[in-house]
Design a protein around this motif. Structure first.
Motif, PDB file in Angstrom:
ATOM      1  N   TRP A  65       0.839  -1.208   0.000  1.00  0.00           N
ATOM      2  CA  TRP A  65       0.000   0.000   0.000  1.00  0.00           C
ATOM      3  C   TRP A  65       0.876   1.262   0.000  1.00  0.00           C
ATOM      4  CZ3 TRP A  65      -4.639   1.505  -1.194  1.00  0.00           C
ATOM      5  CH2 TRP A  65      -5.087   2.764  -0.759  1.00  0.00           C
ATOM      6  N   GLU A  66       1.922   1.239   0.825  1.00  0.00           N
ATOM      7  CA  GLU A  66       2.823   2.410   0.882  1.00  0.00           C
ATOM      8  C   GLU A  66       3.482   2.661  -0.464  1.00  0.00           C
ATOM      9  OE1 GLU A  66       5.931   2.415   3.815  1.00  0.00           O
ATOM     10  OE2 GLU A  66       4.523   2.968   5.394  1.00  0.00           O
ATOM     11  N   GLU A  67       3.955   1.593  -1.084  1.00  0.00           N
ATOM     12  CA  GLU A  67       4.609   1.752  -2.393  1.00  0.00           C
ATOM     13  C   GLU A  67       3.613   2.214  -3.450  1.00  0.00           C
ATOM     14  OE1 GLU A  67       7.988  -1.764  -1.803  1.00  0.00           O
ATOM     15  OE2 GLU A  67       5.997  -2.275  -2.605  1.00  0.00           O
ATOM     16  N   PHE A  68       2.405   1.659  -3.385  1.00  0.00           N
ATOM     17  CA  PHE A  68       1.363   2.036  -4.346  1.00  0.00           C
ATOM     18  C   PHE A  68       1.016   3.512  -4.202  1.00  0.00           C
ATOM     19  CE2 PHE A  68      -3.291   2.544  -4.913  1.00  0.00           C
ATOM     20  CZ  PHE A  68      -3.382   2.312  -6.276  1.00  0.00           C
ATOM     21  N   ARG A  69       0.875   3.955  -2.961  1.00  0.00           N
ATOM     22  CA  ARG A  69       0.485   5.359  -2.728  1.00  0.00           C
ATOM     23  C   ARG A  69       1.626   6.320  -3.033  1.00  0.00           C
ATOM     24  NH1 ARG A  69      -2.221   8.028  -3.036  1.00  0.00           N
ATOM     25  NH2 ARG A  69      -3.359   8.968  -1.321  1.00  0.00           N
ATOM     26  N   ALA A  70       2.851   5.809  -3.135  1.00  0.00           N
ATOM     27  CA  ALA A  70       3.984   6.671  -3.502  1.00  0.00           C
ATOM     28  C   ALA A  70       4.069   6.866  -5.016  1.00  0.00           C
ATOM     29  CB  ALA A  70       5.290   6.062  -2.974  1.00  0.00           C
ATOM     30  N   LEU A  71       3.308   6.067  -5.765  1.00  0.00           N
ATOM     31  CA  LEU A  71       3.289   6.232  -7.229  1.00  0.00           C
ATOM     32  C   LEU A  71       2.512   7.506  -7.566  1.00  0.00           C
ATOM     33  CD1 LEU A  71       2.384   2.550  -8.234  1.00  0.00           C
ATOM     34  CD2 LEU A  71       4.622   3.666  -8.533  1.00  0.00           C
ATOM     35  N   PRO A  72       2.839   8.118  -8.701  1.00  0.00           N
ATOM     36  CA  PRO A  72       2.098   9.337  -9.068  1.00  0.00           C
ATOM     37  C   PRO A  72       0.617   9.041  -9.297  1.00  0.00           C
ATOM     38  CG  PRO A  72       3.622   8.665 -10.826  1.00  0.00           C
ATOM     39  CD  PRO A  72       3.903   7.786  -9.658  1.00  0.00           C
ATOM     40  N   SER A  73      -0.242   9.878  -8.704  1.00  0.00           N
ATOM     41  CA  SER A  73      -1.688   9.747  -8.875  1.00  0.00           C
ATOM     42  C   SER A  73      -2.195  10.849  -9.792  1.00  0.00           C
ATOM     43  CB  SER A  73      -2.397   9.872  -7.522  1.00  0.00           C
ATOM     44  OG  SER A  73      -2.278   8.690  -6.791  1.00  0.00           O
ATOM     45  N   GLU A  74      -3.305  10.573 -10.430  1.00  0.00           N
ATOM     46  CA  GLU A  74      -3.957  11.572 -11.281  1.00  0.00           C
ATOM     47  C   GLU A  74      -5.360  11.809 -10.752  1.00  0.00           C
ATOM     48  OE1 GLU A  74      -4.055   9.908 -15.214  1.00  0.00           O
ATOM     49  OE2 GLU A  74      -1.863   9.714 -15.316  1.00  0.00           O
ATOM     50  N   GLU A  75      -5.839  13.047 -10.914  1.00  0.00           N
ATOM     51  CA  GLU A  75      -7.240  13.331 -10.606  1.00  0.00           C
ATOM     52  C   GLU A  75      -8.010  13.311 -11.916  1.00  0.00           C
ATOM     53  OE1 GLU A  75      -8.474  16.500  -7.741  1.00  0.00           O
ATOM     54  OE2 GLU A  75      -9.646  17.208  -9.452  1.00  0.00           O
ATOM     55  N   VAL A  76      -9.090  12.537 -11.936  1.00  0.00           N
ATOM     56  CA  VAL A  76      -9.911  12.455 -13.151  1.00  0.00           C
ATOM     57  C   VAL A  76     -11.382  12.651 -12.784  1.00  0.00           C
ATOM     58  CG1 VAL A  76      -8.348  10.987 -14.483  1.00  0.00           C
ATOM     59  CG2 VAL A  76     -10.025   9.921 -13.006  1.00  0.00           C
ATOM     60  N   THR A  77     -12.091  13.363 -13.637  1.00  0.00           N
ATOM     61  CA  THR A  77     -13.530  13.547 -13.450  1.00  0.00           C
ATOM     62  C   THR A  77     -14.225  12.901 -14.645  1.00  0.00           C
ATOM     63  OG1 THR A  77     -13.212  15.570 -12.198  1.00  0.00           O
ATOM     64  CG2 THR A  77     -15.379  15.241 -13.189  1.00  0.00           C
ATOM     65  N   ARG A  78     -15.079  11.935 -14.357  1.00  0.00           N
ATOM     66  CA  ARG A  78     -15.701  11.151 -15.419  1.00  0.00           C
ATOM     67  C   ARG A  78     -17.166  10.842 -15.074  1.00  0.00           C
ATOM     68  NH1 ARG A  78     -11.444  12.248 -17.200  1.00  0.00           N
ATOM     69  NH2 ARG A  78      -9.954  11.003 -18.401  1.00  0.00           N
ATOM     70  N   ASP A  79     -17.960  10.600 -16.102  1.00  0.00           N
ATOM     71  CA  ASP A  79     -19.316  10.086 -15.935  1.00  0.00           C
ATOM     72  C   ASP A  79     -19.223   8.563 -15.804  1.00  0.00           C
ATOM     73  OD1 ASP A  79     -20.002  12.707 -16.452  1.00  0.00           O
ATOM     74  OD2 ASP A  79     -20.494  12.324 -18.564  1.00  0.00           O
ATOM     75  N   ILE A  80     -20.082   7.992 -14.951  1.00  0.00           N
ATOM     76  CA  ILE A  80     -20.067   6.533 -14.799  1.00  0.00           C
ATOM     77  C   ILE A  80     -21.469   5.973 -15.073  1.00  0.00           C
ATOM     78  CG2 ILE A  80     -18.064   6.404 -13.276  1.00  0.00           C
ATOM     79  CD1 ILE A  80     -19.956   6.262 -10.882  1.00  0.00           C
ATOM     80  N   HIS A  81     -21.504   4.764 -15.608  1.00  0.00           N
ATOM     81  CA  HIS A  81     -22.754   4.177 -16.092  1.00  0.00           C
ATOM     82  C   HIS A  81     -22.852   2.727 -15.634  1.00  0.00           C
ATOM     83  CE1 HIS A  81     -22.708   7.727 -18.607  1.00  0.00           C
ATOM     84  NE2 HIS A  81     -21.525   7.370 -19.070  1.00  0.00           N
ATOM     85  N   CYS A  82     -23.866   2.422 -14.827  1.00  0.00           N
ATOM     86  CA  CYS A  82     -24.060   1.055 -14.334  1.00  0.00           C
ATOM     87  C   CYS A  82     -24.998   0.308 -15.273  1.00  0.00           C
ATOM     88  CB  CYS A  82     -24.644   1.078 -12.922  1.00  0.00           C
ATOM     89  SG  CYS A  82     -24.945  -0.566 -12.229  1.00  0.00           S
ATOM     90  N   VAL A  83     -24.755  -0.978 -15.444  1.00  0.00           N
ATOM     91  CA  VAL A  83     -25.601  -1.780 -16.335  1.00  0.00           C
ATOM     92  C   VAL A  83     -27.036  -1.860 -15.808  1.00  0.00           C
ATOM     93  CG1 VAL A  83     -25.140  -4.038 -15.260  1.00  0.00           C
ATOM     94  CG2 VAL A  83     -25.615  -3.903 -17.731  1.00  0.00           C
ATOM     95  N   THR A  84     -27.247  -1.606 -14.512  1.00  0.00           N
ATOM     96  CA  THR A  84     -28.607  -1.593 -13.965  1.00  0.00           C
ATOM     97  C   THR A  84     -29.320  -0.265 -14.257  1.00  0.00           C
ATOM     98  OG1 THR A  84     -27.898  -0.807 -11.789  1.00  0.00           O
ATOM     99  CG2 THR A  84     -27.966  -3.190 -12.123  1.00  0.00           C
ATOM    100  N   LYS A  85     -28.717   0.535 -15.131  1.00  0.00           N
ATOM    101  CA  LYS A  85     -29.350   1.691 -15.785  1.00  0.00           C
ATOM    102  C   LYS A  85     -29.161   3.033 -15.094  1.00  0.00           C
ATOM    103  CE  LYS A  85     -32.389  -0.919 -18.729  1.00  0.00           C
ATOM    104  NZ  LYS A  85     -33.692  -1.067 -19.353  1.00  0.00           N
ATOM    105  N   TRP A  86     -28.460   3.093 -13.959  1.00  0.00           N
ATOM    106  CA  TRP A  86     -28.195   4.428 -13.419  1.00  0.00           C
ATOM    107  C   TRP A  86     -26.882   4.958 -13.982  1.00  0.00           C
ATOM    108  CZ3 TRP A  86     -23.677   4.842 -10.713  1.00  0.00           C
ATOM    109  CH2 TRP A  86     -23.209   3.715 -10.021  1.00  0.00           C
TER     110      TRP A  86
END
Lengths: 203, 90
Positions: A65-86
């Protein structure tokens, strides 16, 4: 008072017209964030959490977890779509791009399986998780991703139906052959493009 | 305790759409751990995407059901059970 009324109406119309362009066929908008579960919510302590890249690679890679969180992160804003229609518009996430995890990996694989705590899996073409199309998300709307939404980390592949954005993801397995995952092996579409309404086998 | 966990009786409706036998009293044996018991005594996770009956002992997915949203087609996966013992209720 008149101003307030005008304001509400204006926002309502604006939002509806934005949504029209951004809501795939058969979907409806939600403000909340529904939770769908096919099993118990895992609670792996961060000290025991790892993320693994294996399968068709020269050397498997594992991050704590520590190594993973030390990797560069990006902020992304996206629309999400569930197959149950929401559908939910403009969700903001922070995560590590799958491109970052795959950096320098030499592979002939064409597919990837996301595997998770609790045994859930989902399958994707490798090209659908590379070139800035997928992340391992650890933060949602500025807060650590809650367990019910897949925390500490989930796959985020927002251009496909949201069951592909596997909760509680613990690794990616690169594979030469495609292998249907948990829902893909039970009637749900192997690819799951919301804009082509690929919900079920044969769609 | 998982807040979304139900007991297996919550699957009575969708299983009754598929099976003519009463399924909550059907006995199962888990492929993974061998535990036996009635479907109604297992754990269930029910959502719009599908229904999953999990073994109360080891959490293995015993029965999975997905239903197309217009109700016209079902998919049923029984790979998690060694067998189902069904009783005719006269």
């Amino acid at each position: 008072m008149g101003r307030g009324f005008f304001s509400r109406g204006f926002r309502g119309r604006r939002r509806e017209s934005e949504g029209d362009d951004r809501i795939p066929p058969g979907q409806y908008l939600v403000d909340g964030f529904p939770v769908l579960s096919a099993g118990p919510t895992p609670r792996t302590p961060l000290a025991e959490w790892t993320f693994t890249l294996d399968g068709e690679v020269d050397e498997p890679r594992t991050w704590s977890w520590e190594e993973f969180r030390a990797l560069p992160s990006e902020e992304v804003t996206r629309d999400i779509h569930c197959v149950t229609k929401w559908s939910k518009l403009g969700t903001t996430w922070e995560g590590v791009s799958v491109d970052t995890l795959l950096d320098g990996v030499d592979t002939a694989a064409e597919y990837v399986v996301g595997f998770c705590d609790g045994g859930y899996t989902t399958n994707l073409p490798l090209e659908d998780v590379t070139d800035g199309k997928a992340w391992i998300a650890h933060t949602y709307e500025g807060e650590p991703l809650p367990p019910e939404h897949g925390g500490p980390a989930r796959l985020l592949v927002p251009h496909l139906y949201f069951w592909k954005s596997a909760k509680w993801v613990r690794g990616l397995r690169l594979a030469a052959a495609d292998e249907p995952g948990f829902w893909e092996s039970l009637g749900y579409h192997n690819y799951g493009d919301p804009w082509r309404e690929q919900r079920y086998w044969g769609d | 305790m998982d807040e979304r966990r139900l007991d297996g009786n919550a699957t009575a409706g969708v299983l009754a759409e598929i099976f003519t036998f009463e399924m909550t009293t059907a006995r199962t044996a888990c492929v993974h751990c061998g535990a036996t018991g009635e479907v109604g005594a297992q754990m269930a996770y029910v959502s719009e995407i599908g229904t999953v009956v999990r073994c109360a002992s080891c959490n293995n997915a015993l029965i999975r059901v997905a239903r197309q949203d217009d109700g016209g087609r079902y998919w049923l996966d029984l790979r998690g059970v060694k067998y189902l013992q069904l009783e005719e209720h006269l």
